[in-house]
Design an enzyme around this catalytic site. Structure first.
Site, short mmCIF file in Angstrom:
data_model
loop_
_atom_site.label_atom_id
_atom_site.label_comp_id
_atom_site.label_asym_id
_atom_site.label_seq_id
_atom_site.Cartn_x
_atom_site.Cartn_y
_atom_site.Cartn_z
N ASP A 1 0.36 -3.27 2.34
CA ASP A 1 -0.75 -2.51 1.77
C ASP A 1 -1.68 -3.43 0.98
OD1 ASP A 1 0.37 -0.31 2.86
OD2 ASP A 1 0.93 0.67 0.98
N ALA A 2 -1.08 -4.38 0.25
CA ALA A 2 -1.90 -5.28 -0.57
C ALA A 2 -2.83 -6.13 0.29
CB ALA A 2 -0.99 -6.18 -1.41
N ASP B 1 -5.57 -3.84 1.65
CA ASP B 1 -6.55 -3.55 0.60
C ASP B 1 -7.46 -4.75 0.36
OD1 ASP B 1 -5.53 -1.01 0.25
OD2 ASP B 1 -4.18 -1.59 -1.37
N SER C 1 -10.10 9.61 2.71
CA SER C 1 -9.17 8.71 2.03
C SER C 1 -9.72 8.40 0.65
CB SER C 1 -8.99 7.42 2.85
OG SER C 1 -10.24 6.81 3.04
N LYS D 1 1.33 8.83 -6.17
CA LYS D 1 0.79 8.73 -4.80
C LYS D 1 1.96 8.55 -3.84
CE LYS D 1 -2.54 6.18 -1.98
NZ LYS D 1 -1.60 5.83 -0.90
N LYS E 1 -7.65 12.44 -10.55
CA LYS E 1 -8.69 13.34 -10.07
C LYS E 1 -9.37 14.02 -11.25
CE LYS E 1 -5.85 14.56 -6.04
NZ LYS E 1 -5.08 15.64 -5.40
N CYS F 1 14.35 -15.57 26.85
CA CYS F 1 14.44 -15.78 28.31
C CYS F 1 14.12 -17.20 28.74
CB CYS F 1 13.53 -14.80 29.04
SG CYS F 1 11.75 -15.13 28.84
N CYS G 1 5.50 -14.65 24.72
CA CYS G 1 6.31 -15.00 25.88
C CYS G 1 5.58 -14.61 27.15
CB CYS G 1 7.65 -14.27 25.80
SG CYS G 1 8.60 -14.33 27.33
#
Length: 719
Positions: A42-43, A46, A91, A127, A300, A432, A447
């Site tokens: 996430d860091a 961001d 978001s 969150k 909020k 392989c 590969c």
């Protein structure tokens, strides 16, 4: 990406970097939101978004139409029916420090012109690190559940949502006629651990973290699987409502609880920034005592009328922000570096560590990302960690970023052993033995074993029998896995040719497929018939089925049209010599012919040549071609075609043929097909449920016809 300060960027550099950021962020949006398989923390994600926003702020004239600052989430999966949100699921912007939070509150005060003496109430809640879900109720009954998707259109997962105990089927009390309740689906840590233990015992893949487990469980096609996964749901907001039923965010939450929803009990209201920062620090200390993952605190504005006045900026509301927790770090000894081979052939280095505890979790492995990350120098020459490489035996700094993926972020150079040596990344696949190559401009080594690599085998077989490839009915995911893991030689399917020899091998076997649980005489006969019906296959479908990197359906059709026979295509692929910059050599005639095909180019050409240079692949193909025949491509007859050179888009449901068939037919008649509509589109063929493309066509002045008109148009030209 230019690591220099943004103020030092030229206009040209800024434009190039914004283009790169748009593509890179979009790619990670798909990996995280749609595929539930994030590659970065996430860091790191961001940081990419912050960099994009900072460049746009300095160069507003360069803001792109596809800018990440305008977009939410990612395109939805084709597995589920689409569901349009009555109100967008936005978001949140992020805050990473107390200073960011103070600035957030000050921006609100300035926008609303609030005097310093006026109290501004702010709600704060953890969150949850899960999957956003919108629940629509009409007359108190759940009628639809949809994921966020791209913020405007999500996936309809109603049947699966009904299995979650925290989601009421019928609301209680006095509620609006229409109400959309938004919240987060998550999986508790104990349930996550129990699920992974169960998956291991069954020999199935385990989940990387609770967020991926929750997302994967909610997106199951079989709702019985979802029901068995113990998902939970916290409600935190509303979308469309037919009437106002609360004046504040906190009152709304209280009402939702009365209606039967589960509300996070840690949600609180505060009157000063100092208090919400104190709350943030308190929850940060307690986060690992909770039975669910959180990655920050959401603030909020409490007053809903003020929320309405504040409105939205691009992809996020002005009245809310997510204050992210910093990643936790610890030191560990790097004991070894393992190279894992993924389903697509990507070689990924994994650090094996002395066990350490970060945030209450024991960590023994960590991500090393790719070859360049270990070397300390990016593929464009830019330094990583100031150029410090990573070696076995180093003391490394581990970061558990976003509470999800531990990663090596740096080394302690002072503790490096004097006799240490630089790590040499393998150029052969450890699974392989095939060559592992890097494409120009990519950091990942892959590969080239393709058809014979056991690490990729199951996914390759599944791709080979998929609908737009060989389309063999009766060989779904479960059946492919069964045959792949079968111990008896008369049952196993490890290569494509094994599919077509299955019936012959079974005739000589004492272990009969029809006697195995899950099969039967009728189903086995149907399977054999389905296999035998595909012993002849159009060249384009055959090329697509091979799973060559970058050769999707469109490019497979282009190659089939260009070479017309498999022999001609294989000969070209074998004879093509790629350019060599070191020796100052240009590609030969076969290479030029291949890469000059419309839409192919050097990147696709390189993937094709690499595939055929592997002896293993050629051997597997030789055996396969003893069992099946790729049909020659019939040349396109464009002279009399009414749609030659036209760009055609198909939308909605077609009755006479599938959209894939319609596209293939249009291309055989000399047209070009596209999945998106633009001013360059010549014709839109619209069936029922055409949706937004129909509106766009009218705006752009594109000719629109229905399926009947399409059938009349191509009548007599159907070759």
């Amino acid at each position: 990406m230019n690591k220099d300060g943004i103020k030092n960027l030229t206009v040209v550099e800024a434009e190039r970097e914004l283009e790169w950021l748009a593509k890179e962020i979009a790619r990670h949006d798909v990996l995280y939101n749609r595929d539930d398989q994030p590659e970065i923390s996430d860091a790191e994600y961001d940081a990419l978004r912050r960099r994009n926003a900072e460049i746009e702020a300095l160069f507003p004239e360069l803001i792109r139409v596809d800018s990440p600052s305008h977009k939410i989430g990612a395109a939805i999966s084709e597995k589920f029916e689409k569901s349009v949100h009555a109100q967008p699921m936005l978001s949140l912007d992020n805050a990473f420090s107390a200073e960011d939070v103070y600035e957030f509150v000050e921006r609100i005060r300035r926008f609303l012109r609030l005097p310093e003496t006026q109290v501004l109430e702010i709600t704060a809640e953890p969150k949850i690190d899960g999957l956003s879900l919108s629940l629509r109720y009409e007359k108190g009954r759940l009628v639809r559940a949809a994921t966020r998707g791209d913020g405007t259109v999500g996936e309809n997962v109603t049947a699966n949502a009904r299995t979650i105990a925290d989601i009421p089927q019928v609301l209680q009390g006095d509620f609006p006629d229409v109400i959309e309740v938004r919240g987060e689906v998550y999986m508790g840590r104990e349930d996550f651990q129990a699920l992974n233990i169960s998956q291991q015992e069954k020999g199935k893949l385990t989940f990387a973290n609770p967020r991926n487990a929750a997302a994967g469980s909610l997106r199951q096609l079989d709702s019985r699987i979802t029901a068995s996964r113990k998902l939970q749901f916290f409600a935190y907001a509303c979308g469309e409502v037919s009437e106002i039923f609360a004046e504040s965010q906190m009152e709304m939450m209280t009402k939702l609880k009365e209606y039967g929803f589960v509300i996070n009990p840690l949600t609180k209201v505060f009157k000063t920034v100092e208090d919400i920062i104190s709350y943030y620090r308190d929850i940060e200390e307690r986060r690992y005592s909770l039975n669910y993952d959180i990655d920050g605190i959401v603030y909020k504005v409490n007053d809903l009328m003020l929320q309405k006045r504040l409105g939205f900026v691009s992809r996020s509301p002005r009245w809310a922000i997510a204050h992210k927790f910093p990643a936790e770090k610890a030191m560990a000894l790097l004991e070894d570096i393992d190279i894992q081979v993924g389903r697509t052939g990507a070689l990924t280095p994994v650090a094996r560590l002395t066990p350490i505890t970060i945030g209450g979790v024991v960590v023994t492995n960590a991500s090393l990302h790719n070859e360049d990350y270990i070397k300390g120098i990016g593929h464009k020459g830019e330094p990583i960690r100031e150029g410090r490489d990573i070696r076995i035996g180093d003391t490394v700094i581990i970061q558990r970023a976003g509470d999800v993926i531990p990663q090596v972020v740096d080394i302690v150079l002072e503790k490096r052993q004097k006799d240490s040596s630089a790590f040499v990344f393998p150029d052969l696949c450890p699974a392989c033995g095939s060559h592992a190559v890097r494409e120009v401009g990519e950091a990942v080594r892959r590969c080239t074993g393709g058809l014979i690599c056991p690490a990729q085998a199951i996914e390759r077989i599944r791709h080979f029998v998929a609908r737009n490839a060989f389309d063999i009915e009766g060989l779904g995911k479960k059946q492919v896995e069964f045959f792949f893991h079968a111990q008896d030689e008369a049952l196993c399917i490890h290569t494509p040719a094994d599919i077509f020899t299955l019936e012959r091998r079974q005739e000589k076997s004492l272990i009969r497929l029809e006697n195995i649980e899950g099969f039967g005489t009728v189903s086995v006969r149907k399977l054999y018939d389905a296999i035998n019906a595909r012993r002849e296959i159009p060249l384009s479908r055959f090329l697509f089925a091979l799973g060559i990197r970058h050769v999707g359906e469109v490019n497979a059709r282009r190659l089939a049209r260009a070479y017309q026979t498999y022999t001609a295509f294989e000969t070209a692929a074998m004879e093509a010599l790629m350019p060599c910059k070191q020796d100052n050599k240009e590609g030969n005639e076969a290479w030029m012919e291949l890469t000059n095909i419309e839409g192919i180019g050097p990147q696709v050409g390189s993937a094709i040549v690499d595939f055929y240079q592997e002896a293993h692949n050629r051997e597997v193909l030789a055996v396969l071609l003893e069992e099946i025949t790729p049909l020659d491509e019939v040349p396109i007859m464009t002279a009399s075609s009414p749609i030659a050179e036209k760009i055609i888009v198909f939308t909605g449901t077609l009755a006479h043929m599938s959209r894939d068939e319609a596209k293939a037919l249009a291309e055989r008649l000399g047209a070009k097909t596209s999945g998106s509509l633009s001013k360059k589109t010549d014709l839109l063929v619209a069936g029922p449920g055409a949706g937004s493309k129909l509106t766009k066509a009218q705006e752009f002045g594109v000719q629109v016809i229905d399926e009947e008109a399409w059938m009349r148009l191509i009548k007599g030209h159907n070759i």
